[in-house]
Write an enzyme that holds these catalytic residues in place. Sequence first.
Site, short mmCIF file in Angstrom:
data_model
loop_
_atom_site.label_atom_id
_atom_site.label_comp_id
_atom_site.label_asym_id
_atom_site.label_seq_id
_atom_site.Cartn_x
_atom_site.Cartn_y
_atom_site.Cartn_z
N CYS A 1 36.18 43.64 60.49
CA CYS A 1 34.79 43.32 60.81
C CYS A 1 34.26 42.10 60.06
CB CYS A 1 33.92 44.55 60.62
SG CYS A 1 34.31 45.80 61.88
N LYS B 1 26.49 48.37 65.71
CA LYS B 1 27.48 47.83 66.65
C LYS B 1 28.51 48.91 66.97
CE LYS B 1 30.18 46.00 62.85
NZ LYS B 1 31.40 46.81 63.11
N HIS C 1 29.39 54.50 66.21
CA HIS C 1 30.09 54.87 67.44
C HIS C 1 29.62 56.20 68.01
CE1 HIS C 1 32.90 51.63 66.76
NE2 HIS C 1 33.47 52.18 65.70
N ASP D 1 29.30 46.64 57.10
CA ASP D 1 29.92 47.98 57.22
C ASP D 1 30.28 48.65 55.88
OD1 ASP D 1 29.71 47.19 59.84
OD2 ASP D 1 31.81 47.50 60.36
C1 VGL Z 1 36.13 48.37 61.25
C2 VGL Z 1 38.00 49.21 62.26
C3 VGL Z 1 37.23 49.93 63.15
C4 VGL Z 1 35.54 47.51 60.17
C5 VGL Z 1 35.33 49.08 62.14
O1 VGL Z 1 34.37 47.74 59.78
O2 VGL Z 1 36.25 46.60 59.69
N1 VGL Z 1 37.45 48.44 61.33
N2 VGL Z 1 35.90 49.87 63.07
ZN ZN Z 2 34.73 51.19 64.25
#
Ligand code: VGL
Ligand code: ZN
Length: 204
Positions: free
Chosen positions: A152, A107, A49, A8
């Site tokens: 994540c 995801k 998302h 991410d």
């Molecule tokens: C994440 C919160 C919501 C992350 C993703 O990548 O850690 N945190 N969505």
């Molecule tokens: Zn998220």
Amino acid sequence: MQALIVVDIQYDFLPGGALAVPQGDKIIPIVNQLMTKNFHLVVATQDWHPADHASFAVHYQGKKPGDLIALDGIPQVLWPVHCVQHSPGASLSGALRTEKIHHIFQKGTDPRIDSYSGFFDNGHKKATGLDTFLKGQGIKDVYIVGLAGDYCVKFTALDAVGLGYGTYVFADATKGVNLQPGDLDSSIEEMRAKGVQMIESGDF
Ligand code: VGL
Ligand code: ZN
């Protein structure tokens, strides 16, 4: 066989982004350096998302980011709108050497359930395909970097242990959201206790 999993590293998790991880940008040079090492393959995850995702605080009257709810029986932290599919904030950072990435696993695409881990949604109901892909490539060990260390990265690492991988997290190549002060530190302790090996990029 070893894989590097880049979690991410998207504009919304970097300074200036919708869900900015403090100092998140500081890890990018380290990640770029690691991507040149002797990994059999490099994969990335991408939080992706739909605009009506149930983790967005804006969909609940009287709630704000950081609040906790139960979502279909699963505890869910509410977040600012982030990483909406095809939005600029959802792109992997252009500072990353993305040409080194063999495959990107998206995801959080189901509007009703969040997915912190790169392997499964938070209810462990659906797989992203990452495990099948890595096993198919003969990968036995995974090395994890990215954002955020207390969400994540942590859940990706814990699932990797559960799936039988030798699991390493580069402590200097992750940063925490730290919604509560100390969240990253306690996440590191939990990862260690559950079999994740915390290492430094310089030791690799
Ligand atoms: C994440 C919160 C919501 C992350 C993703 O990548 O850690 N945190 N969505
Ligand atoms: Zn998220």
